[in-house]
Design a protein around this motif. Structure first.
Motif, mmCIF file in Angstrom:
data_model
loop_
_atom_site.group_PDB
_atom_site.id
_atom_site.type_symbol
_atom_site.label_atom_id
_atom_site.label_comp_id
_atom_site.label_asym_id
_atom_site.label_seq_id
_atom_site.Cartn_x
_atom_site.Cartn_y
_atom_site.Cartn_z
ATOM 1 N N ASP A 128 0.896 -1.168 0.000
ATOM 2 C CA ASP A 128 0.000 0.000 0.000
ATOM 3 C C ASP A 128 0.928 1.209 0.000
ATOM 4 O OD1 ASP A 128 -1.470 2.204 0.724
ATOM 5 O OD2 ASP A 128 -2.203 1.372 2.616
ATOM 6 N N SER A 129 1.067 1.821 -1.158
ATOM 7 C CA SER A 129 2.006 2.943 -1.262
ATOM 8 C C SER A 129 1.490 4.185 -0.562
ATOM 9 C CB SER A 129 2.257 3.304 -2.724
ATOM 10 O OG SER A 129 2.823 2.229 -3.389
ATOM 11 N N SER A 130 0.172 4.264 -0.371
ATOM 12 C CA SER A 130 -0.346 5.500 0.218
ATOM 13 C C SER A 130 0.060 5.608 1.684
ATOM 14 C CB SER A 130 -1.857 5.626 0.025
ATOM 15 O OG SER A 130 -2.512 4.585 0.678
ATOM 16 N N GLY B 179 -0.203 4.299 -9.367
ATOM 17 C CA GLY B 179 0.505 4.674 -8.129
ATOM 18 C C GLY B 179 2.013 4.808 -8.280
ATOM 19 N N LYS B 180 2.489 5.015 -9.505
ATOM 20 C CA LYS B 180 3.943 5.076 -9.737
ATOM 21 C C LYS B 180 4.601 6.213 -8.946
ATOM 22 C CE LYS B 180 3.245 5.442 -14.188
ATOM 23 N NZ LYS B 180 1.770 5.301 -14.126
ATOM 24 N N SER B 181 3.998 7.402 -8.989
ATOM 25 C CA SER B 181 4.609 8.547 -8.288
ATOM 26 C C SER B 181 4.534 8.351 -6.785
ATOM 27 C CB SER B 181 3.888 9.843 -8.620
ATOM 28 O OG SER B 181 3.663 9.919 -9.982
ATOM 29 N N THR B 182 3.393 7.836 -6.326
ATOM 30 C CA THR B 182 3.229 7.622 -4.886
ATOM 31 C C THR B 182 4.274 6.633 -4.385
ATOM 32 O OG1 THR B 182 0.862 7.903 -5.279
ATOM 33 C CG2 THR B 182 1.489 7.093 -3.121
ATOM 34 N N LEU B 183 4.469 5.545 -5.127
ATOM 35 C CA LEU B 183 5.461 4.547 -4.707
ATOM 36 C C LEU B 183 6.873 5.133 -4.761
ATOM 37 C CD1 LEU B 183 6.217 1.692 -3.827
ATOM 38 C CD2 LEU B 183 6.334 1.048 -6.238
HETATM 39 P P1 G4P Z 1 0.678 7.375 -11.261
HETATM 40 O O1 G4P Z 1 1.946 8.084 -10.878
HETATM 41 O O2 G4P Z 1 0.897 5.921 -11.582
HETATM 42 O O3 G4P Z 1 -0.123 8.055 -12.320
HETATM 43 O O4 G4P Z 1 -0.257 7.330 -9.955
HETATM 44 P P2 G4P Z 1 -0.201 8.259 -8.639
HETATM 45 O O5 G4P Z 1 1.006 7.936 -7.834
HETATM 46 O O6 G4P Z 1 -0.427 9.664 -9.030
HETATM 47 O O7 G4P Z 1 -1.459 7.692 -7.841
HETATM 48 C C1 G4P Z 1 -2.780 7.792 -8.342
HETATM 49 C C2 G4P Z 1 -3.752 7.836 -7.164
HETATM 50 O O8 G4P Z 1 -3.691 6.588 -6.469
HETATM 51 C C3 G4P Z 1 -3.392 8.910 -6.112
HETATM 52 O O9 G4P Z 1 -4.585 9.399 -5.558
HETATM 53 C C4 G4P Z 1 -2.688 8.110 -5.033
HETATM 54 O O10 G4P Z 1 -2.789 8.700 -3.763
HETATM 55 C C5 G4P Z 1 -3.439 6.813 -5.076
HETATM 56 N N1 G4P Z 1 -2.641 5.687 -4.585
HETATM 57 C C6 G4P Z 1 -1.402 5.321 -4.973
HETATM 58 N N2 G4P Z 1 -1.001 4.229 -4.329
HETATM 59 C C7 G4P Z 1 -2.016 3.876 -3.496
HETATM 60 C C8 G4P Z 1 -2.205 2.782 -2.562
HETATM 61 O O11 G4P Z 1 -1.367 1.891 -2.377
HETATM 62 N N3 G4P Z 1 -3.413 2.762 -1.906
HETATM 63 C C9 G4P Z 1 -4.373 3.700 -2.110
HETATM 64 N N4 G4P Z 1 -5.507 3.582 -1.415
HETATM 65 N N5 G4P Z 1 -4.223 4.727 -2.977
HETATM 66 C C10 G4P Z 1 -3.057 4.798 -3.658
HETATM 67 P P3 G4P Z 1 -5.049 10.872 -5.789
HETATM 68 O O12 G4P Z 1 -3.975 11.689 -6.392
HETATM 69 O O13 G4P Z 1 -5.671 11.352 -4.538
HETATM 70 O O14 G4P Z 1 -6.082 10.658 -6.838
HETATM 71 P P4 G4P Z 1 -7.537 10.144 -6.559
HETATM 72 O O15 G4P Z 1 -7.557 9.497 -5.185
HETATM 73 O O16 G4P Z 1 -8.327 11.374 -6.627
HETATM 74 O O17 G4P Z 1 -7.811 9.167 -7.634
#
Ligand code: G4P
Length: 288
Positions: A86-88, A132-136
């Motif tokens: 879970d990268s978030s 989630g590439k940027s988040t990770l």
């Molecule tokens: P990208 O670079 O691959 O395009 O993806 P990015 O990291 O921008 O992530 C896209 C959305 O997914 C982001 O939400 C991010 O917070 C969410 N996210 C990434 N990894 C995880 C994870 O492991 N768990 C959860 N629950 N969310 C994750 P955002 O910018 O707030 O967009 P959205 O929520 O409005 O779609």
């Protein structure tokens, strides 16, 4: 991020990754744990040409944990190491450098045998938009987001991000396109929020979502929207529309005259599904 994929864009995306392959020891292939197949690039094996690979099932916090375990076994059986993160919040992200090291154990040992100081292993994260590439990347980089400088052969300005002392990431992840040709894939990606633009009609996506939820996750759906009567046959479209109307009434989505505002209720269903409000849901199972 909204990307319209045309053949020219796909060719360019592919070429950009292929050009970087020679600089890399390993590729980190990011998939969405809720839709591991639908979030996979259809040409990934061809593009990576046998380069060592670690599959990451991201957004595991939103996926059904039992289904995630089945997917990990499925990929292992195909010879691909896979882990769920879970990268978030960063859960299990710290395992990634260790898994990379294990996968590249032989290469590191050969370097040591030749008397070379083992350098940091170089990786590229690839995946479809919004996976989630940027988040990770940010999670892995932690406070070390400061890049390590240019290297020969890398496009000027291309930076490596340090992840501890043993792993380096190319700072710009590889963006790949999903499988568009299959309509089902499009719906599943729209349900997870990977396709944000209005390519597909919102009511259609919500209808598709309610059908899947009613057949596979009825209890979660019933609990969220206080539903009491399960449909007898989820293949019967009328019964699914009736369910959507029930949900609409529960949430006060009414038009003048008492009709249910299907567009409004569709938005609610999708928002809550994407936010994980119906619990942890996986939309596809591996075909064993
Ligand atoms: P990208 O670079 O691959 O395009 O993806 P990015 O990291 O921008 O992530 C896209 C959305 O997914 C982001 O939400 C991010 O917070 C969410 N996210 C990434 N990894 C995880 C994870 O492991 N768990 C959860 N629950 N969310 C994750 P955002 O910018 O707030 O967009 P959205 O929520 O409005 O779609």
């Amino acid at each position: 991020m909204t990307i319209q994929w045309f053949p020219g864009h796909m060719t360019r995306a592919r070429r950009q990754i292929e050009e970087k392959l020679k600089l890399l020891d390993i590729v980190i292939e990011l998939l969405d744990a809720r839709v591991p197949m639908s979030s996979r690039n259809p040409m990934i094996d061809e593009i990576l040409r046998g380069k060592p690979r670690l599959i990451i099932l991201n957004k595991a916090d939103l996926a059904d944990p039992r289904a995630t375990d089945r997917w990990i076994s499925f990929f292992s059986a195909k010879g691909h190491a896979a882990i769920a993160v879970d990268s978030s919040t960063g859960t299990r992200v710290a395992d990634i450098p260790q898994r990379v090291k294990e996968l590249l154990h032989d290469k590191i040992a050969r370097m040591k045998e030749k008397g070379m100081n083992p350098r940091a292993m170089r990786a590229l994260i690839v995946g479809i938009p919004n996976v989630g590439k940027s988040t990770l990347t940010n999670r892995l980089a932690g406070r070390n987001i400061a890049a390590t400088g240019d290297r020969p052969g890398v496009t000027k300005g291309q930076q490596w991000i340090k992840v501890g002392s043993e792993l380096e990431l190319l700072d710009t992840p590889g963006i790949l396109w999903p499988k568009f040709e299959d309509e089902l894939v499009g719906y599943k990606l729209a349900m997870t929020g990977a396709i944000r633009e209005q390519i597909l009609n919102m009511e259609d996506i919500a209808f598709f979502a309610v059908r899947i939820l009613a057949s596979q996750y009825w209890e979660a759906l019933a609990e969220r929207f206080e539903l009491t009567e399960a449909p007898q046959d989820t293949e019967d479209s009328e019964q699914i529309v009736k369910l959507m109307e029930d949900i609409g009434r529960k949430r006060g989505c009414l038009l003048s005259g008492g009709r249910v505002d299907l567009e409004k209720v569709s938005g609610i269903i999708l928002r809550e599904l994407r936010a994980g409000k119906m619990g942890r849901i996986t939309l596809e199972e591996p075909l064993l």
